[in-house]
Motif scaffolding. Structure first.
Motif, PDB file in Angstrom:
ATOM      1  N   THR A   1      14.572 -31.079 -27.528  1.00 38.04           N
ATOM      2  CA  THR A   1      14.479 -29.631 -27.711  1.00 38.04           C
ATOM      3  C   THR A   1      13.539 -28.995 -26.691  1.00 38.04           C
ATOM      4  O   THR A   1      12.698 -29.663 -26.086  1.00 38.04           O
ATOM      5  CB  THR A   1      13.963 -29.313 -29.123  1.00 38.04           C
ATOM      6  OG1 THR A   1      12.666 -29.881 -29.289  1.00 38.04           O
ATOM      7  CG2 THR A   1      14.905 -29.864 -30.179  1.00 38.04           C
ATOM      8  N   CYS A   2      13.666 -27.680 -26.540  1.00 37.19           N
ATOM      9  CA  CYS A   2      12.852 -26.952 -25.567  1.00 37.19           C
ATOM     10  C   CYS A   2      11.372 -26.991 -25.931  1.00 37.19           C
ATOM     11  O   CYS A   2      10.506 -26.976 -25.053  1.00 37.19           O
ATOM     12  CB  CYS A   2      13.316 -25.505 -25.477  1.00 37.19           C
ATOM     13  SG  CYS A   2      14.901 -25.288 -24.644  1.00 37.19           S
ATOM     14  N   GLY A   3      11.059 -27.018 -27.225  1.00 38.64           N
ATOM     15  CA  GLY A   3       9.669 -27.026 -27.635  1.00 38.64           C
ATOM     16  C   GLY A   3       8.912 -28.244 -27.152  1.00 38.64           C
ATOM     17  O   GLY A   3       7.676 -28.230 -27.103  1.00 38.64           O
TER      18      GLY A   3
ATOM     19  N   PHE B   1       9.149 -27.679 -19.076  1.00 40.19           N
ATOM     20  CA  PHE B   1       9.520 -26.417 -18.432  1.00 40.19           C
ATOM     21  C   PHE B   1       9.449 -25.241 -19.401  1.00 40.19           C
ATOM     22  O   PHE B   1       9.760 -24.121 -19.035  1.00 40.19           O
ATOM     23  CB  PHE B   1      10.941 -26.503 -17.869  1.00 40.19           C
ATOM     24  CG  PHE B   1      11.100 -27.529 -16.777  1.00 40.19           C
ATOM     25  CD1 PHE B   1      10.542 -27.323 -15.528  1.00 40.19           C
ATOM     26  CD2 PHE B   1      11.795 -28.698 -17.007  1.00 40.19           C
ATOM     27  CE1 PHE B   1      10.684 -28.259 -14.524  1.00 40.19           C
ATOM     28  CE2 PHE B   1      11.953 -29.650 -16.006  1.00 40.19           C
ATOM     29  CZ  PHE B   1      11.392 -29.434 -14.769  1.00 40.19           C
ATOM     30  N   TYR B   2       9.063 -25.494 -20.652  1.00 38.01           N
ATOM     31  CA  TYR B   2       9.054 -24.476 -21.694  1.00 38.01           C
ATOM     32  C   TYR B   2       7.771 -23.655 -21.636  1.00 38.01           C
ATOM     33  O   TYR B   2       6.666 -24.206 -21.662  1.00 38.01           O
ATOM     34  CB  TYR B   2       9.190 -25.150 -23.055  1.00 38.01           C
ATOM     35  CG  TYR B   2       9.207 -24.229 -24.247  1.00 38.01           C
ATOM     36  CD1 TYR B   2      10.323 -23.456 -24.530  1.00 38.01           C
ATOM     37  CD2 TYR B   2       8.124 -24.164 -25.108  1.00 38.01           C
ATOM     38  CE1 TYR B   2      10.351 -22.631 -25.649  1.00 38.01           C
ATOM     39  CE2 TYR B   2       8.131 -23.349 -26.223  1.00 38.01           C
ATOM     40  CZ  TYR B   2       9.250 -22.582 -26.493  1.00 38.01           C
ATOM     41  OH  TYR B   2       9.287 -21.773 -27.600  1.00 38.01           O
ATOM     42  N   LEU B   3       7.892 -22.322 -21.533  1.00 40.69           N
ATOM     43  CA  LEU B   3       6.753 -21.415 -21.464  1.00 40.69           C
ATOM     44  C   LEU B   3       6.737 -20.569 -22.726  1.00 40.69           C
ATOM     45  O   LEU B   3       7.526 -19.626 -22.850  1.00 40.69           O
ATOM     46  CB  LEU B   3       6.860 -20.511 -20.225  1.00 40.69           C
ATOM     47  CG  LEU B   3       7.002 -21.238 -18.881  1.00 40.69           C
ATOM     48  CD1 LEU B   3       7.302 -20.243 -17.769  1.00 40.69           C
ATOM     49  CD2 LEU B   3       5.739 -22.036 -18.579  1.00 40.69           C
TER      50      LEU B   3
ATOM     51  N   CYS C   1      12.444 -20.338 -20.380  1.00 39.50           N
ATOM     52  CA  CYS C   1      12.733 -21.544 -19.611  1.00 39.50           C
ATOM     53  C   CYS C   1      12.304 -21.327 -18.165  1.00 39.50           C
ATOM     54  O   CYS C   1      12.653 -20.330 -17.539  1.00 39.50           O
ATOM     55  CB  CYS C   1      14.220 -21.874 -19.685  1.00 39.50           C
ATOM     56  SG  CYS C   1      14.698 -23.306 -18.677  1.00 39.50           S
ATOM     57  N   GLY C   2      11.543 -22.292 -17.628  1.00 41.52           N
ATOM     58  CA  GLY C   2      11.097 -22.199 -16.250  1.00 41.52           C
ATOM     59  C   GLY C   2      11.790 -23.164 -15.319  1.00 41.52           C
ATOM     60  O   GLY C   2      11.351 -23.354 -14.184  1.00 41.52           O
ATOM     61  N   ASN C   3      12.899 -23.750 -15.760  1.00 37.94           N
ATOM     62  CA  ASN C   3      13.654 -24.705 -14.938  1.00 37.94           C
ATOM     63  C   ASN C   3      14.818 -23.982 -14.282  1.00 37.94           C
ATOM     64  O   ASN C   3      15.734 -23.512 -14.976  1.00 37.94           O
ATOM     65  CB  ASN C   3      14.160 -25.861 -15.805  1.00 37.94           C
ATOM     66  CG  ASN C   3      14.805 -26.960 -14.973  1.00 37.94           C
ATOM     67  OD1 ASN C   3      15.067 -26.800 -13.783  1.00 37.94           O
ATOM     68  ND2 ASN C   3      15.066 -28.096 -15.600  1.00 37.94           N
TER      69      ASN C   3
END
Length: 281
Positions: A188-190, A194-196, A209-211
């Protein structure tokens, strides 16, 4: 002539009470009134309906360009004691299968996400429930600067209703946990590097998302995920092979000249004679 979408009944004759004979017999009177209107397009007779004890509506097909399915309606009237009818009203009305314009909707209700383009101005509606008053400047530089650092330097901020509405929209959207991408993701993104995370009350549930190879710049649910997760491992054997594959198509086929083929026996004989001479000597 009156062209409208209401005001005169277009119901079938079996839906209304039968009109008095003095009204139902006025078919030619109704047709003559339409002809004298000089609009043209008076087609077949469709029938008569009773409006009340003193009025009835005769209907004709409207053979006019652009008015397919429309009907001419002629209201005739007669006093209860009268022995003849008179024309009361003429109208061009849509029939059951007529092509009519859709119901008008105000522009502020028609606009949808994605309609706003460069240079457009879209003000929030008056009393927008998504916004509440924010911090009002006091004029004291120290207090106002401190308030600005805390994010209180705006005249309006999102209300609880506005935040809930945005959270539901993001959770149920393309970057929520129920999307096909998230269902096939390894994590998961959490838990992604790359998760902001967002600030404020939505910090625990949403981030950006920073990817650049994934959902770059989009707000994603913390439980969303994709194949570009920072902890993704490639399967064994992945990558480029150590040696290039042999290409059969790169072999060049060359035909030998006919002259060389014909002289091959003589050349072989000369070599044999030279070898024999060398051995005897």
């Amino acid at each position: 002539m009156v062209r409208q979408t209401g005001g005169v009944s277009v119901a079938s004759s079996d839906e209304r009470a039968v009109a008095r004979p003095v009204l139902t017999d006025a078919v030619e009177l109704a047709r003559t009134a339409l002809v004298q209107l000089q609009e043209g397009g008076v087609g077949d007779y469709l029938g008569v309906t009773s409006e009340d004890a003193c009025a009835a509506t005769h209907r004709f097909v409207a053979d006019l360009p652009g008015y397919r399915g429309w009907q001419w309606a002629v209201v005739v009237a007669a006093d209860p004691e009268a022995d003849h009818a008179t024309v009361s009203e003429l109208a061009l009305l849509p029939g059951p299968d007529a092509l009519v314009a859709p119901e008008w909707i105000p522009w502020d209700q028609r606009i949808r996400p994605g309609d706003l383009s460069a240079g457009d101005l879209l003000a929030p509606p008056a009393g927008d429930p998504r916004l509440v008053p924010g911090y009002v400047a006091t004029g004291d530089p120290e207090i106002d600067e401190a308030a600005l650092e805390l994010g209180l330097g705006r005249k309006q901020v999102m209300s609880l209703e506005g935040r809930v509405d945005a959270a539901e929209r993001w959770h149920d959207g393309d970057y929520g946990p129920d999307s096909e991408m998230a269902k096939a993701a390894p994590s998961t993104c959490g838990l992604c590097g790359f998760y902001l995370p967002l600030a404020g009350s939505l910090h625990a549930s949403f981030g950006v998302c920073g990817n650049e190879m994934a959902a770059d710049g989009h707000v994603v649910d913390a439980t969303y995920g994709c194949g570009a997760h920072s902890d993704t491992l490639l399967p064994s054997g992945a990558g480029s092979p150590q040696f290039a594959a042999y290409d059969d198509g790169a072999v060049e086929m060359v035909e030998r000249a006919v002259a060389e083929t014909e002289n091959e026996p003589e050349a072989a004989a000369e070599v044999t004679e030279a070898e024999e001479s060398a051995s005897t000597s």
